[in-house]
Design an enzyme around this catalytic site. Sequence first.
Site, PDB file in Angstrom:
ATOM      1  N   GLU A 183       0.828  -1.211   0.000  1.00  0.00           N
ATOM      2  CA  GLU A 183       0.000   0.000   0.000  1.00  0.00           C
ATOM      3  C   GLU A 183       0.865   1.265   0.000  1.00  0.00           C
ATOM      4  O   GLU A 183       0.597   2.224   0.728  1.00  0.00           O
ATOM      5  CB  GLU A 183      -0.940  -0.013   1.203  1.00  0.00           C
ATOM      6  CG  GLU A 183      -1.944  -1.149   1.144  1.00  0.00           C
ATOM      7  CD  GLU A 183      -2.882  -1.201   2.335  1.00  0.00           C
ATOM      8  OE1 GLU A 183      -2.467  -0.808   3.439  1.00  0.00           O
ATOM      9  OE2 GLU A 183      -4.025  -1.637   2.161  1.00  0.00           O
ATOM     10  N   GLU A 267      -6.853  -7.513  -1.869  1.00  0.00           N
ATOM     11  CA  GLU A 267      -7.621  -7.385  -0.629  1.00  0.00           C
ATOM     12  C   GLU A 267      -9.071  -7.080  -0.982  1.00  0.00           C
ATOM     13  O   GLU A 267      -9.397  -5.948  -1.348  1.00  0.00           O
ATOM     14  CB  GLU A 267      -7.052  -6.291   0.275  1.00  0.00           C
ATOM     15  CG  GLU A 267      -5.677  -6.587   0.832  1.00  0.00           C
ATOM     16  CD  GLU A 267      -5.208  -5.542   1.840  1.00  0.00           C
ATOM     17  OE1 GLU A 267      -6.015  -4.661   2.211  1.00  0.00           O
ATOM     18  OE2 GLU A 267      -4.033  -5.602   2.236  1.00  0.00           O
TER      19      GLU A 267
END
Length: 618
Positions: A183, A267
């Site tokens: 991320e 995710e």
Amino acid sequence: MKKIIQNFGTIVLIFLSSFLFSQNTNSSFEIKNSSFLLNGKPFTIYSGEMHYPRVPQEYWKHRLQMMKAMGLNTVATYVFWNYHEESPGKWNFSGEKDLKKFIKTAQEVGLYVIIRPGPYVCAEWEFGGYPWWLQKNKNLEIRTDNKAFLDECEKYITQLTKQIVPLQIDHGGPIIMVQAENEFGSYVEQRKEISLEQHRKYSYKIKDMLLKHGITVPLFTSDSSFYFVGGSIKGALPTANGENNVDVLKKSVDEYHGGKGPYMVAEYYPGWLDHWAEPFVKVSTEDVVKQSEIYIKNGVSFNYYMIHGGTNFAFTSGANYDKNSDIQPDLTSYDYDAPISEAGWATPKYNALRNIFQKLNNNQLPEVSKPVKVISIPEFKITKTASLFDVIEGKKSIVNNQPVTFEDLNIGSGYILYRRIFEKDEKGKLEIKGLRDYATIYINKDFVGELNRINKKYDLDIEIKKGDQLDILVENMGRINYGSEINHNLKGIISPVKINESEISRNWQMFPLPFDEFLKHNFKTKNIPENVPVIQEAEFILDETGDTFLDTRNFGKGIVFINGKNLGRYWKVGPQQTLFVPGVWLKKGKNVIQIFEQLNSNETVKTIDHPILDQLNK
């Protein structure tokens, strides 16, 4: 009879496929022709995330079998750097921390493995996986092209790859992909004072380290699709977190992957994270089923984050930063409203998803593993209680002109008691703007108030006489694990204490209380005033063991150890009102419970047969 033969045939098929899966040393996994290719054939990843540190090792196989029975073919796990480097240079990959064992267990069950090693992981985990002592090096800045930081990263990646390189698929293991950083695009967006070129220098060096130390399976990055500009890395597949729109997913991946797939959501959230003092978040089964079917229909690979959350035992939970509350500490429970509950139970969400995968597998999925036996322990009395002030009596303190941080005292977690004897009267507003994170205040050992970073309550009115003793018990509720505030993660009291705007300096005593193990005391009987911090202990006898849930609804705030295992933090504000007690940590015969209670003395203990995770007491 026919049904018995069919079931036997299914068992044999599963056994043979698992055996062949684990024995094939000529297997391969690659990205080619816009597809994932497993042994040269197109392969769609149906994965679920589970973090081995959040589940007792005795339950790893059970949970992995639950995933296999739901129809998944892969398990993804973060690796937490600070979990394995217990102190500078001291590495532990044994026992509960045996990463190799977890990977091999997944292979035994018949699951492929995706490794997400960071070095930054987020994950609602203390400091996003970084060791707290990195902050002690004033020349080091995390998540940047900084030599001191990258040197530490390389030490970690060297140790990590020793564990995982031999277990890659081209070495006969089950590992099919490894993530580079995590991320990073959202971090780039928050730190625009650093150029994109500089950001990329850092992230590309992490990729190069992984390759240098033997990673041969495909690499990938993981970001929201609108953060690919800062988070994607050439030579690694970009995957989109939380992207529900397949068209957006494909367009974004094509743009940053040479105009081709494959397409993956690393995710997909069937649940969500939870904080103390906030409502428990739930995601509907209907929404999860609908989105899963969309991915499957469009040939999109995906990973349920989380398929099984587990528990933030001890002091492993992290925190988010929010300008309205300064900090949002994560619950001890990491149930996540996931398809497999914190205790490993099949939820209605699990059963609904299994129905989808049954159709994909021609109703050939294994039977769902039975849940671990659950017991309730009848209420019993706490037999030993001692004031924390008596416990530290006579112990050596660290003295300084100003309060110092956890890091300065060389502890990562737990509590610090700050003490000062006053030479003159003081009356007015006590202010601790540098509180990190929660404090109870005492004058001459009597409770006078609470300060709380969550509610941005940093001051209270106080009256002190000459000779009075001021005690400030400060708790670290978990370092921030997401966003640019991860760079501001010192704990304790990090700026001067003031009364009426005047600094209170000189002669501060500090008593570190890391609770690496429970405090020892002889528990002499004394009258203990109300609302003082106490340690408590009791024994209980069990005829049988099983999972259970400690009922903390009548407790205040603190931590619990059972048979030397730190179950984690409780707090009456909720929404979590129970602590999960794994049955494998209990034993037949005598068991010992130990409690550090910050707010009130408890008289009895009991357990119940179910969790309470959604009872908020504002």
